[in-house]
Every structure is written in structure tokens, then in C-alpha cells.
Design an enzyme around this catalytic site. Sequence first.
Site, mmCIF file in Angstrom:
data_model
loop_
_atom_site.group_PDB
_atom_site.id
_atom_site.type_symbol
_atom_site.label_atom_id
_atom_site.label_comp_id
_atom_site.label_asym_id
_atom_site.label_seq_id
_atom_site.Cartn_x
_atom_site.Cartn_y
_atom_site.Cartn_z
ATOM 1 C CD GLU A 35 -19.477 21.497 56.873
ATOM 2 O OE1 GLU A 35 -19.867 21.356 56.790
ATOM 3 O OE2 GLU A 35 -18.373 21.766 57.647
ATOM 4 C CG LEU A 64 -16.477 18.917 55.583
ATOM 5 C CD1 LEU A 64 -16.308 16.994 54.991
ATOM 6 C CD2 LEU A 64 -16.710 19.227 56.767
ATOM 7 C CB ALA A 65 -13.658 24.360 56.914
ATOM 8 C CD GLU A 66 -17.714 21.853 60.557
ATOM 9 O OE1 GLU A 66 -16.173 22.177 60.574
ATOM 10 O OE2 GLU A 66 -18.436 21.373 60.134
ATOM 11 C CG PHE A 89 -26.111 17.371 62.903
ATOM 12 C CD1 PHE A 89 -27.354 16.917 63.394
ATOM 13 C CD2 PHE A 89 -26.021 17.179 61.507
ATOM 14 C CE1 PHE A 89 -27.939 16.098 62.245
ATOM 15 C CE2 PHE A 89 -26.502 16.102 60.738
ATOM 16 C CZ PHE A 89 -28.142 16.061 60.972
ATOM 17 C CG ASP A 90 -26.136 19.713 68.163
ATOM 18 O OD1 ASP A 90 -25.879 17.954 67.404
ATOM 19 O OD2 ASP A 90 -27.877 19.366 67.928
ATOM 20 C CG HIS A 135 -25.376 13.649 64.388
ATOM 21 N ND1 HIS A 135 -24.545 12.406 64.443
ATOM 22 C CD2 HIS A 135 -24.918 13.994 62.450
ATOM 23 C CE1 HIS A 135 -23.470 12.663 63.505
ATOM 24 N NE2 HIS A 135 -24.340 13.526 62.041
HETATM 25 C C1 TPP Z 1 -16.766 18.856 61.908
HETATM 26 C C2 TPP Z 1 -17.744 18.413 61.150
HETATM 27 N N1 TPP Z 1 -18.642 18.688 60.396
HETATM 28 C C3 TPP Z 1 -19.677 18.959 59.054
HETATM 29 C C4 TPP Z 1 -20.503 17.207 59.674
HETATM 30 C C5 TPP Z 1 -21.024 16.199 58.801
HETATM 31 N N2 TPP Z 1 -21.133 14.878 58.117
HETATM 32 C C6 TPP Z 1 -20.356 14.433 58.379
HETATM 33 S S1 TPP Z 1 -19.755 13.776 56.958
HETATM 34 C C7 TPP Z 1 -19.843 14.643 55.745
HETATM 35 C C8 TPP Z 1 -18.792 14.621 54.263
HETATM 36 C C9 TPP Z 1 -17.583 14.029 54.666
HETATM 37 O O1 TPP Z 1 -16.882 13.309 53.708
HETATM 38 P P1 TPP Z 1 -15.270 13.024 53.049
HETATM 39 O O2 TPP Z 1 -14.924 14.265 54.628
HETATM 40 O O3 TPP Z 1 -14.641 13.374 51.935
HETATM 41 O O4 TPP Z 1 -15.537 11.654 53.600
HETATM 42 P P2 TPP Z 1 -16.909 10.521 53.256
HETATM 43 O O5 TPP Z 1 -17.920 10.772 54.285
HETATM 44 O O6 TPP Z 1 -17.021 11.127 51.385
HETATM 45 O O7 TPP Z 1 -16.271 8.944 53.304
HETATM 46 C C10 TPP Z 1 -19.990 15.399 56.313
HETATM 47 C C11 TPP Z 1 -19.809 17.272 56.162
HETATM 48 C C12 TPP Z 1 -19.323 15.940 60.699
HETATM 49 N N3 TPP Z 1 -19.360 14.966 60.912
HETATM 50 N N4 TPP Z 1 -18.220 16.564 61.397
#
Ligand code: TPP
Lengths: 338, 387
Positions: A35, A64-66, A89-90, A135
Amino acid sequence: MSDAGGIQRIPMAKAINLGLRRSMERDNKVLLMGEDIGKLGGVFRVTDGLQKDFGTTRVVDTPLAESGIIGTAIGLALAGYRPVCEIQFDGFIFPAYDQITTQLAKLHYRSRGALELPVVIRVPFGGGIGAVEHHSESPEALFAHTAGLRVVSPANPADAFTMIQQAIASPDPVLFLEPKARYWDKAEVDVTAGDQALDLGGVGGLHTARVVRPGTDVTIAAYGPTVATAMAAAGVAEQEGHSVEVLDLRSISPIDFDTIADSVRRTGRLVVAHEAPVFFGAGAEIAARISEQCFYSLEAPVLRVGGFHAPYPVANIEEDYLPNLDRVLHAVDAVLAH
Amino acid sequence: MEFGVIQSDTQGETPHVGTQDDDLIQLLTITGERVHQQTYSPLVEHLDRAALEGLYRDMVLVRRFDTEATALQRHGELGLWPQCLGQEAAQIGSGRALAAQDHVFPSYREHGVGWTRGLDLRKVLHQFRGEDHGGWDPADHNFSLYTLVIGSHALHATGYAMGVQRDGDVGTGNPERDRAVVAYFGDGATSQGDVSEAMVFAAVNDAPVVFFCQNNQWAISEPTERQSRVPLYRRGSGFGIPAVRVDGNDVLACYAVTREALERARSGGGPTFIEAVTYRMGAHTTSDDPTRYRSRAEEDYWRTRDPIDRLKLHLVAEGTAPEFFTALDEEAEAFGEQIRDYCRSIPKAAPSRIFEHVYAAEHSLVEAERAWFDEYEAGFATEGAQR
Ligand SMILES: Cc1ncc(C[n+]2csc(CCOP(=O)(O)OP(=O)(O)O)c2C)c(N)n1
């Protein structure tokens, strides 16, 4: 570009970046996925500039999908690629935990060696940066407990540069834990080091522990972010007249017990330090093995310093949770008092 | 369609999903004119000018809160701040459609929704100041704690809705009793398995849950087209969930579509998926640098669609007096000051907090570690000077 200059003074994040670049230049089957790793260069900028130079098919911004990242990396590996996945992040590795532990770790075994899964999972891990929840975790024990995965963590830029290349060259899946609190620490790195660095065994191999500071009275075994803390503790202990040997384990699965046992036979005392909770942690395994192997050399029980059996706390009290300088010294004093 | 999204040059290969779709519900144009829409206009007919002024006030105060929190982060008073700048209409419109007994599961930038629930917004600061993992009691306002792991709460919302169903609180026809649940998440979250699984569970159980997706165009640096090749609301049909796409910068339209979805849920009609097309005008969080991945032109384009400006144009045309706006500006200023003062007064967590509430009942290991820590701390206090 990566070959410019022999020895450079660079931070760990940059060293990993250069190691990734070298691996990608060497083998066009190496591809990065994760990501925000493309244009943004990752939230820690570890992949900065790589998409620009290698294109979007080799540096892939994933959805956005681990679970998706690791699951498709498994498929890519089965198709002959060497995916290097970034988990942002961990605390966000857990949606992928199923793919990592039930699939990635086991396919070589299940196929009786017919399949190889050369997948690297890069994870910025550990605390100390004042982050919000999820985090700052240190989940290494969960993965070290899973057979079929290799788990390593560099503690300095030079190792980071070499170890990431070794991890990518590994025929087994490697969880590559990057101590995020040390991303910005600079040190000298020979960025022109050749391919001999890719040897997985031997001295300096991916799973070899290293004596980073020799000493005679106590051994501190640490890895990743805690090595610097152990070094600082050794410095303070020296002023108090104690000679502390510091080991950088570098690898958590497997663990180089020979190097630890050698050291303990010389010093007679062992403190293991890591950020992860002590309960069922890497230190528990080390304490047990060293007690078995070095029972007659030990002059004190093996002590562990690490996180508590509690969720990683809020940022403003994380210093009280982490095995900081004082807690490591406290343990050193305690083993010396025996 | 005027709602096209300027193509950023990120990735560069595909047209943005926002461009071709005409199914966007809008009740207020960007110049503030009312649009008649057969299904949804009747749902906002009861909102008189005072009510619209109320929605406007909500949006202005929430923006003031958000701006203040961003400034506090810049001054080192907060570790991090996720802004909701630009998403006020989606949050206020949907939030104001909720009944007190409805339950909300937010992500982490739903400050506007929290406001509509009656949450004291200052409590949101605790988490981002690094003093708390939450900050409020979810039961107080039927507003759950923020969720940082993307998408996981969509399942919690669905399960909660299944509980509401079992409690018999759907389809009774009693407006005081029937309840719905809303999960808020972003466009990026729709890629998570948990969100798909939530939709599966919600659909097969006819759970009274509304999935409110704020498509703010970006998941950190990834544009929506890196998550989906089709407009997100179309996800619903594959799960058998009615879905609607709404202009997320139109507070009236957001109110109307949410109201309709909530009524369906409360009456036993099952889940709805709402895609609110909006824009994150700020950075992802204060740690983010959006100039690395998106263009000025795109930001400028969306600035002309500011949800607050749009309603203001409408209110002015409808005869709202200038004094209303001046008084509101003053109120917002005072509100900002209150937030600043409060933030600085949040007490520092005691280290012993590490060991509190790890389990609901006593746990010997935690007790032992706590005892060790207390002794260690005490010893350190007395012996520390010797070092
Ligand atoms: C499972 C997971 N993977 C990665 C992250 C890191 N991360 C935090 S916010 C974000 C983007 C989120 O985008 P979206 O779902 O469109 O929401 P927005 O922030 O745009 O409101 C990411 C990749 C996380 N918090 N949780």
C-alpha cells in the site's frame, strides 16, 4: 545509481531502499507490492523512487487489503516471481495472518519440497515513535512460532542493506522486521558490496548472530531496535566498571544459539532484551535453551527485559513499557549481583 | 456530469471511476440551487430554513474543530491528526438523519458524525494526544470508539445489527424503539476482506445496518481506481444489498439517502450500501504529504465544490441575514479557543495505566508484572541518584 560511491553514510531506510534496488537490478523476477509504495514511496519512504525507475508492474501499489497482498504474493511466487511485500505497520499484518501462517509457511512442507515460496514480507515494527495504537507492535514471536517462516531483523544500516538482499535471495519466506525507530539512524554502508553477501550461511549470513561489542562480565542479547539500547547500557555499565558483551541476534527464526552459548560460556551471565512482551516471547526461548546448554557456565539466572503482558500502551507512557536504558541496566545489575 | 473527478496522473492508466456515472443523487447544486429528485426530495421537505441553518452551523463548527486540531498537532500538542476537512456534508448530513437509539461504528475521521451524536468533540483529542486508546464511553452516545484497523468495524456493526434484530428492535413500527446501525468507512476500506464479509453477513441476515462509505477519492496515496474498476456503490448489488450513490458534498442529499436507508433498516428491510462521493481536502493525516501524489488542479477543482460554501450560497439566496454568519463566526472562534485550552489541560497518563483494564477480572501475570513495576519505580526513585 546505486553503485555510486563505495562507502556511504546513510540512514537505515535508505539502506533498505538501496538493497531493494540492487535486488531488482539483479533479478527481474523481483517485484515489490504494498500500500502506498509507489508514488508516495511508502509511508516511511523506504521504496522512494523505485516505481519511477522500475515501473508500475514491478513496484505495485496494491489495493488496501493485506490478506490480498500476501495471498497474491503466494500465487506470484508459485508462478516464478520473488515478491517483496510491504505491510504498512506491524499492527496491520493481522488481516494477512491467515495467509502467512496457514498458507505461505506451509506450502513447501505440504508439497514435500516441490514448491518454493521466496516471499519477503517487510514490516516496520516496534515502538518508540509516539504513534497511535496498532503502529508500535512487535509480533515476531507469533511468526517465529510458525514453522516454515524465517524471521529476521536488522539493527543497523549496513546489515539492513545486506540482509534485505539475502532475504530476497532466500528460497523460503522471510518476515523482514524493520525497526522503525531506527529508520533514520545513519551509519556507514558499503553500497558496492558484491553478491557474496547473498550467501545465507557462513559468517555474516542471514541467520548469524554477531558480537557487536565484546565484554567479559555479562552478555546482553538483543535484536532490531533494542541493540542500540543494549549498546548504550553497555557504555554506562563500563563507566561503573562492568564489561558487557552485546550480541545482535539479527535472526529470530532460526536463532544462532551457538554464538549466544559461546558468549555466555565466557561471561557467565545473560540478559535478553526485546520490545515484545516477555511472556512467551523470543527471550523465553533463549533463556530456556541457554539454561539447558550452559547450565554449568551460568552464574546467574537468565533475565529477560521486554514489554509487559498488556497491549502496547498510549504513546505518552511508552517509555515506561519499552525496555529502555534503565531497565536493561537494572537487569545487568541484577545478574551481576548474583 | 458535472461531478467528474479530475484525473490525477497517479498510475495514469485508467479513467477515474468518478467520471462516467450518472446515478449521483444531488439535491443542492454547487451554486446552491435546490434540485428536485423524486424519491429523495420529499425526505428533506420538512427541513425549513432554521433547520438548514442548523446544518450549516454543524458544518462550520466541525470544520473549526478540525482546523484547530490540525493546528494543535502543528504546535506539538497532538501526535497526529486525521482531518475531516471537506467531508463535513457527508458526515453531518448522514449523522443528522440518525435517531438517538441508532448505533454508529466510525473509522477514525468521523469527527462530524461524533458531533451529531452529541459527543463532546474535545474527547476525540485524547487518543491523538497519546493519552488514551479511546476517549469516550460508546454507550453515552451510541457512538463506538474509533477503529484504526481499516474495515474491521464493518463486521462489528453487522454483528451489532444482528443483535438489534434479536432484541426485536426492528419492524415494530414504534419510532422510539426501532433501531439501525451505521458503519462508516472509506473507499480504501472496501478492498478489505472484512468489509466484503460484513456485506455477506448483513445481506443474508437482513441485518439493520447501513454501510456508509465516504469515497473521499484517496486511501493515503492511492486513488479510488486502485481499489475498484466500478463505482463503489455497485458493490452492493453483488451482495444483494440495495445501494445508492450520493453527492457527498451535498448535505441535504446525504441526509435524505441516509434517512431512507435507516428507515429501511429499522422497518426490517435489511442493509443498504451508500457511497458518498466527496473529497479529502486536507492531507491523509498530519504525517502525510499529499503533494507527492496529487495535483494542485485536482485540489482546486474540489475547492469549488466545498460543502460549506454550497449551503451558504443557498442560505444567502433564501434570505438568511448576514448577522447569522457573523454570529456563527464568533461562536466558532470561541469554540476553537475552548478546544485549545482543553487540549493543553488533558492530564498525562500515569505509567501504571499500562496494567489497567488488560483483563476484566484479575490476572495473576498482570498483577505480578504490576507489582514488579511498582517496586522498580519506587527503587528507581530512591536509588536513581546514585547512578
Ligand atoms: C488493515 C490496515 N491496513 C493499513 C492501514 C494503514 N492505513 C491507515 S488509513 C489508510 C487509508 C485508508 O483509506 P480509506 O479507507 O479510503 O479511508 P480514508 O482515510 O480515505 O478516510 C491506510 C492504508 C490500516 N490502518 N489498517
